[in-house]
Design an enzyme around this catalytic site. Structure first.
Site, PDB file in Angstrom:
ATOM      1  N   SER A  66       4.955  -1.415   2.684  1.00 52.33           N
ATOM      2  CA  SER A  66       4.290  -2.501   3.395  1.00 52.33           C
ATOM      3  C   SER A  66       4.500  -3.887   2.788  1.00 52.33           C
ATOM      4  O   SER A  66       3.568  -4.687   2.697  1.00 52.33           O
ATOM      5  CB  SER A  66       2.794  -2.159   3.469  1.00 52.33           C
ATOM      6  N   SER A  67       5.750  -4.152   2.408  1.00 52.09           N
ATOM      7  CA  SER A  67       6.048  -5.507   1.919  1.00 52.09           C
ATOM      8  C   SER A  67       5.859  -6.517   3.040  1.00 52.09           C
ATOM      9  O   SER A  67       5.436  -7.645   2.812  1.00 52.09           O
ATOM     10  CB  SER A  67       7.483  -5.570   1.389  1.00 52.09           C
ATOM     11  N   ASP A  97      -1.829   5.290  13.378  1.00 52.11           N
ATOM     12  CA  ASP A  97      -2.747   4.144  13.485  1.00 52.11           C
ATOM     13  C   ASP A  97      -2.597   3.460  14.840  1.00 52.11           C
ATOM     14  O   ASP A  97      -3.584   3.100  15.484  1.00 52.11           O
ATOM     15  CB  ASP A  97      -2.569   3.151  12.315  1.00 52.11           C
ATOM     16  N   ASN A 103      14.765  -2.130   7.618  1.00 48.09           N
ATOM     17  CA  ASN A 103      13.871  -3.162   8.145  1.00 48.09           C
ATOM     18  C   ASN A 103      13.443  -2.734   9.546  1.00 48.09           C
ATOM     19  O   ASN A 103      14.247  -2.673  10.472  1.00 48.09           O
ATOM     20  CB  ASN A 103      14.600  -4.516   8.188  1.00 48.09           C
ATOM     21  N   ASP A 124      -1.700  -1.322   7.537  1.00 46.33           N
ATOM     22  CA  ASP A 124      -1.197  -2.075   6.384  1.00 46.33           C
ATOM     23  C   ASP A 124      -2.042  -3.316   6.118  1.00 46.33           C
ATOM     24  O   ASP A 124      -2.372  -3.637   4.969  1.00 46.33           O
ATOM     25  CB  ASP A 124       0.261  -2.492   6.628  1.00 46.33           C
ATOM     26  N   ARG A 128       0.833  -1.212   0.000  1.00 43.94           N
ATOM     27  CA  ARG A 128       0.000   0.000   0.000  1.00 43.94           C
ATOM     28  C   ARG A 128       0.861   1.252   0.000  1.00 43.94           C
ATOM     29  O   ARG A 128       2.040   1.233   0.335  1.00 43.94           O
ATOM     30  CB  ARG A 128      -0.923   0.047   1.218  1.00 43.94           C
TER      31      ARG A 128
HETATM   32  P1  ADP Z   1       8.123  -2.546   4.662  1.00 44.09           P
HETATM   33  O1  ADP Z   1       8.113  -1.059   4.788  1.00 44.09           O
HETATM   34  O2  ADP Z   1       8.393  -2.977   3.260  1.00 44.09           O
HETATM   35  O3  ADP Z   1       6.920  -3.201   5.252  1.00 44.09           O
HETATM   36  P2  ADP Z   1       9.528  -3.877   6.820  1.00 44.09           P
HETATM   37  O4  ADP Z   1      10.810  -3.486   7.468  1.00 44.09           O
HETATM   38  O5  ADP Z   1       8.321  -3.796   7.660  1.00 44.09           O
HETATM   39  O6  ADP Z   1       9.396  -3.007   5.500  1.00 44.09           O
HETATM   40  O7  ADP Z   1       9.641  -5.372   6.276  1.00 44.09           O
HETATM   41  C1  ADP Z   1      10.646  -5.746   5.368  1.00 44.09           C
HETATM   42  C2  ADP Z   1      10.954  -7.215   5.514  1.00 44.09           C
HETATM   43  O8  ADP Z   1       9.885  -8.023   4.968  1.00 44.09           O
HETATM   44  C3  ADP Z   1      12.181  -7.661   4.739  1.00 44.09           C
HETATM   45  O9  ADP Z   1      13.378  -7.436   5.492  1.00 44.09           O
HETATM   46  C4  ADP Z   1      11.924  -9.158   4.551  1.00 44.09           C
HETATM   47  O10 ADP Z   1      12.292  -9.894   5.704  1.00 44.09           O
HETATM   48  C5  ADP Z   1      10.405  -9.211   4.410  1.00 44.09           C
HETATM   49  N1  ADP Z   1      10.034  -9.268   2.976  1.00 44.09           N
HETATM   50  C6  ADP Z   1       9.525  -8.290   2.224  1.00 44.09           C
HETATM   51  N2  ADP Z   1       9.314  -8.700   0.941  1.00 44.09           N
HETATM   52  C7  ADP Z   1       9.709  -9.984   0.894  1.00 44.09           C
HETATM   53  C8  ADP Z   1       9.773 -10.991  -0.147  1.00 44.09           C
HETATM   54  N3  ADP Z   1       9.383 -10.733  -1.390  1.00 44.09           N
HETATM   55  N4  ADP Z   1      10.233 -12.202   0.181  1.00 44.09           N
HETATM   56  C9  ADP Z   1      10.636 -12.464   1.438  1.00 44.09           C
HETATM   57  N5  ADP Z   1      10.609 -11.592   2.440  1.00 44.09           N
HETATM   58  C10 ADP Z   1      10.163 -10.359   2.190  1.00 44.09           C
HETATM   59  P1  NG1 Z   2       5.692  -0.035   7.224  1.00 44.99           P
HETATM   60  O1  NG1 Z   2       6.512   1.071   6.766  1.00 44.99           O
HETATM   61  O2  NG1 Z   2       4.897  -0.625   6.105  1.00 44.99           O
HETATM   62  O3  NG1 Z   2       6.450  -1.131   7.903  1.00 44.99           O
HETATM   63  C1  NG1 Z   2       4.531   0.848   9.577  1.00 44.99           C
HETATM   64  C2  NG1 Z   2       3.412   0.140  10.358  1.00 44.99           C
HETATM   65  C3  NG1 Z   2       2.051   0.816  10.191  1.00 44.99           C
HETATM   66  C4  NG1 Z   2       2.130   2.306  10.438  1.00 44.99           C
HETATM   67  C5  NG1 Z   2       3.260   2.905   9.578  1.00 44.99           C
HETATM   68  C6  NG1 Z   2       3.477   4.378   9.863  1.00 44.99           C
HETATM   69  C7  NG1 Z   2       3.453  -2.276  10.719  1.00 44.99           C
HETATM   70  C8  NG1 Z   2       3.150  -3.603  10.166  1.00 44.99           C
HETATM   71  N1  NG1 Z   2       3.266  -1.233   9.918  1.00 44.99           N
HETATM   72  O4  NG1 Z   2       4.510   0.563   8.210  1.00 44.99           O
HETATM   73  O5  NG1 Z   2       1.118   0.221  11.095  1.00 44.99           O
HETATM   74  O6  NG1 Z   2       2.298   2.601  11.805  1.00 44.99           O
HETATM   75  O7  NG1 Z   2       4.498   2.245   9.797  1.00 44.99           O
HETATM   76  O8  NG1 Z   2       2.334   5.112   9.602  1.00 44.99           O
HETATM   77  O9  NG1 Z   2       3.855  -2.173  11.866  1.00 44.99           O
HETATM   78 MG    MG Z   3       6.298  -3.284   7.255  1.00 40.45          MG
END
Ligand code: ADP
Ligand code: NG1
Ligand code: MG
Length: 467
Positions: A155-156, A55, A244, A201, A46
């Site tokens: 939000s991967s 949130d 991360n 997310d 997203r």
């Molecule tokens: P985001 O802002 O993308 O949500 P996060 O720090 O919350 O970032 O999460 C990123 C983590 O999600 C990566 O370090 C990895 O462990 C996992 N991840 C994301 N995309 C993939 C993928 N395609 N395959 C495996 N793990 C993934």
């Molecule tokens: P991302 O950047 O996708 O990991 C995080 C939080 C959201 C929200 C935003 C900031 C998780 C899974 N996601 O997002 O709930 O707080 O940061 O607005 O913790």
């Molecule tokens: Mg995330």
């Protein structure tokens, strides 16, 4: 799973909805496991248009799903083992017992497959509570294919968790869950990774509809359509710094600072502070407007950082108590907390979301004002929430100078993406200039520009394909 009502995640028959990416995933799955998957799930990432870091304090946000998603192909096996693989070789294969519990997820050293296990456990626990499941009497073969740029605020992580929960739900198919229930389960179970997020997310990943941004509210999770102004495009640009969120304490530090601000304000007002964890709940108890809450922060909280000692004295609590009421394991070491700045951001950002929603549904919508609200949001996250990154600040400036009427960081920050609102008439020249000025070969380091800099429109929510 009953997919006959719009409240339930949809199940499509793959024969009638062929898709080359799914076909390729199925082929790779078959090569790996020697047979077809039973289902493929997909859950989108997203972009949040406005409402950052609020949130988890109970305030509404305004995201839309993007086209990029995480797909998972899966089938049951009879080995009592979960075999997890990824089409991307950088994510190494992993195997574990199907009877894991949340203590298995080591939040001090998050691994990619832990995100899969979060979603899996979220559903397993619901089946244990509601469906009478004692222990897993099955194993699962899994293959993940993710297209959401990782660690970039799109939000991967939640796309992976939601896709995992959805495929587990579909494979075990014993109870019926609505999209909103799935979103709440995924919000709760993603916390096993360590970050104490608020549910935005996971909510948009399940509740998104093609063509609509969504106003998402919490407790309980719900969504309403938000009409975006005609004649404007939303462009996502990655500043190319990745973070991360589960691997550092920055995210939880902000959550904890907001929680402490809430508890310190409540204590000074003679309220029961121990059960209060969200600034939004404090506002409800006090029956005040957001503007009045902003004034109250000035009255009750000083702008210097609070030492832990000062907080303990103010709350008349000891260290052990504070650990259970307020802190997380990765913030227990902190000695100072910025309560004033964090609370000011939360109340002002919650107000900007309200204003954005109110203005966007007026007939003669003032798009420039929407852009200004986005810019104000960026300043607040940069200066008083301190969750931006120098490259992201530079990129948002560049976007504004080259035609964006609003540009801000999206997602948690500390790197990752900006979202910009650009008049349609200028969007081609905007894309051209940002490509040349920001996405130089040295910066891109071999990355494909189309994956880090693209226009986006509201995409649909999570669904399942029957193979
Ligand atoms: P985001 O802002 O993308 O949500 P996060 O720090 O919350 O970032 O999460 C990123 C983590 O999600 C990566 O370090 C990895 O462990 C996992 N991840 C994301 N995309 C993939 C993928 N395609 N395959 C495996 N793990 C993934
Ligand atoms: P991302 O950047 O996708 O990991 C995080 C939080 C959201 C929200 C935003 C900031 C998780 C899974 N996601 O997002 O709930 O707080 O940061 O607005 O913790
Ligand atoms: Mg995330």
């Amino acid at each position: 799973m009953d997919s006959s009502t719009p409240e339930m995640p949809q199940v499509f028959d793959l024969q009638s909805t062929p898709d080359p990416r799914i076909s390729s995933l199925i082929a790779q799955f078959s090569h790996q496991y020697g047979g077809q998957p039973s289902y493929v799930s997909r859950a989108p990432g997203r972009v949040n248009l406005i409402g950052e870091h609020i949130d988890y304090m109970g305030y509404g946000v305004l995201p839309m799903a993007i086209e990029q998603d995480v797909m998972i192909a899966a089938r049951k096996n009879d080995s009592l083992i979960i075999k997890i693989t990824n089409v991307d070789q950088k994510y190494k294969p992993y195997e574990c017992s199907a009877n894991v519990d949340s203590s298995f997820i080591d939040s001090s050293a998050p691994q990619w497959y832990h995100y899969f296990l979060c979603g899996y456990l979220g559903i397993l626990e619901v089946l244990q509570q509601r469906g009478g499941l004692q222990a897993a009497n099955f194993g699962i073969d899994i293959m993940v294919c993710g297209k959401v740029p990782p660690s970039a605020g799109l939000s991967s992580s939640s796309a992976l968790v939601c896709s995992s929960a959805l495929i587990t739900y579909q494979l075990l198919s014993q109870i019926s869950l609505t999209k909103a229930e799935m979103a709440q389960i995924c919000c709760d179970c993603e916390r096993y990774i360590g970050t104490q997020g608020g549910g935005m997310d996971q909510a948009i990943s399940f509740l998104a509809e093609k063509g609509y941004a969504k106003g998402i509210d919490f407790d309980p999770i719900r969504a309403c359509d938000v009409i975006l102004p005609k004649g404007y495009e939303f462009v996502i640009s990655h500043c190319l710094a990745e973070i991360n969120k589960a691997a550092t304490s920055d995210f939880n530090q902000r959550v904890v600072e907001c929680r402490l601000a809430c508890q310190c304000m409540a204590k000074q007002l003679g309220l029961q502070w121990k059960g209060l964890r969200k600034l939004g709940d404090l506002q409800v108890q006090l029956k005040k407007t957001l503007k009045e809450m902003l004034d109250l922060v000035d009255e009750l909280i000083h702008s210097n950082p609070y030492s832990k000692k000062e907080i303990l004295e103010l709350l008349e609590a000891d260290e052990e108590q504070l650990m259970t009421t307020s802190l997380s394991s990765n913030t227990s070491h902190l000695t100072h907390f910025k309560l004033y700045q964090r609370a000011k951001h939360v109340f002002s950002e919650a107000w900007r979301v309200e204003e954005f929603k109110r203005l966007s549904c007026t007939p003669e919508v003032d798009a420039n004002r929407l852009g200004e609200l986005m810019n104000e949001s960026h300043v607040s996250t940069r200066d008083i929430y301190e969750c931006s990154h120098p490259d992201l600040d530079m990129l948002t400036d560049l976007c504004r100078k080259n035609g964006a009427i609003g540009s801000r960081l999206t997602g948690a920050g500390w790197g990752g993406c900006a979202v910009s609102m650009v008049p349609q008439d200028f969007v081609n020249s905007f894309m051209q200039t940002i490509s040349t000025e920001f996405y130089t070969t040295e910066r891109l380091k071999g990355k494909d520009i189309d994956q880090v800099f693209f226009k986006t429109t509201p995409a649909s929510g999570a669904c399942v394909y029957k193979c």
